[in-house]
Design an enzyme around this catalytic site. Structure first.
Site, mmCIF file in Angstrom:
data_model
loop_
_atom_site.group_PDB
_atom_site.id
_atom_site.type_symbol
_atom_site.label_atom_id
_atom_site.label_comp_id
_atom_site.label_asym_id
_atom_site.label_seq_id
_atom_site.Cartn_x
_atom_site.Cartn_y
_atom_site.Cartn_z
ATOM 1 N N LYS A 274 0.862 -1.195 0.000
ATOM 2 C CA LYS A 274 0.000 0.000 0.000
ATOM 3 C C LYS A 274 0.892 1.237 0.000
ATOM 4 O O LYS A 274 1.756 1.382 0.864
ATOM 5 C CB LYS A 274 -0.899 0.020 1.242
ATOM 6 C CG LYS A 274 -2.115 -0.870 1.136
ATOM 7 C CD LYS A 274 -2.948 -0.824 2.399
ATOM 8 C CE LYS A 274 -3.780 0.438 2.496
ATOM 9 N NZ LYS A 274 -4.664 0.435 3.691
ATOM 10 N N ILE A 275 0.659 2.085 -0.959
ATOM 11 C CA ILE A 275 1.448 3.318 -1.087
ATOM 12 C C ILE A 275 0.488 4.493 -1.224
ATOM 13 O O ILE A 275 -0.433 4.456 -2.046
ATOM 14 C CB ILE A 275 2.371 3.249 -2.316
ATOM 15 C CG1 ILE A 275 3.395 2.105 -2.150
ATOM 16 C CG2 ILE A 275 3.080 4.578 -2.538
ATOM 17 C CD1 ILE A 275 4.297 1.899 -3.356
#
Length: 221
Positions: free
Chosen positions: A83-84
């Site tokens: 997750k960015i």
């Protein structure tokens, strides 16, 4: 539409996975901190339970830091997704990671433009936060619907995860909008199972069965 569970609680994950209703997990540092466990060990434990995508969030704010974190997290298990956050450094990191075959879930997405950019850099998933948009007076489901429409027009392969789900209605609306996935908190997954008419129906069946057993027993005597 697939369902993921949005939690880092191992017991909740095991319970929902045992029902066969979830096919992935999303986590973040906030959820992991609530469990009082080391982040990486928590991710490894979750990945050992669920064989679907497990989103683990990178917390660095520079592209170099994000890339390094992503590589370390991706090495934990083959089903880890990174997750960015949606930001310039996050886009740059995702562009590099996607070319390396590391799957990215671009998170904290609040607009169609952001979703388009996430797809441009090769994000495997994009997470519009429908509940948080509702909180500020926007229609989260409308924005989700617009993202789905544009992705369909251009046959974009990035999967859309409806996130920040606040109630069972959000799940229904996400499905109607065409989201590929909804990531749902434990309490809402539990609420989706329930309906008062189902409870009444079960109660009546049990009463009728009891009467049948009593009648059968009386005849035999």
């Amino acid at each position: 539409m697939k369902l993921f569970i949005d939690t880092a609680n191992i017991d909740q994950i095991k319970e929902m996975y045992s029902l066969g209703i979830i096919s992935g997990v999303t986590t973040n540092p906030t959820l992991c901190s609530k469990e009082g466990k080391d982040f990486k060990s928590s991710i490894a434990e979750i990945a050992a339970i669920v064989d679907g995508p497990i989103s683990a969030e990178a917390i660095s704010m520079t592209r170099e830091g994000i890339i390094q974190e992503a590589r370390e997290l991706a090495a934990i298990a083959p089903n880890i997704v990174i997750k960015i956050p949606m930001m310039e450094e996050g886009l740059a990191a995702t562009s590099v990671l996607s070319k390396e075959g590391i799957k990215v879930n671009m998170t904290l997405v609040f607009s169609v433009n952001q979703a388009l950019l996430a797809a441009q850099v090769g994000a495997a998933y994009v997470s519009p936060f429908v509940g948080r948009l509702d909180d500020i007076g926007h229609s989260g489901i409308e924005i989700l619907d617009n993202i789905v429409t544009i992705y369909d027009i251009y046959d974009i392969k990035t999967e859309i995860i409806s996130a920040s789900i606040r109630n069972p209605l959000h799940v229904v609306q996400s499905a109607l909008a065409g989201a590929h996935i909804a990531t749902v908190p434990y309490d809402i997954l539990k609420a989706m199972v329930k309906h008062p008419l189902t409870d009444i129906g079960i109660e009546r069946f049990l009463k009728d069965w009891k009467k049948l057993q009593e009648t059968t027993s009386s005849i035999r005597k």
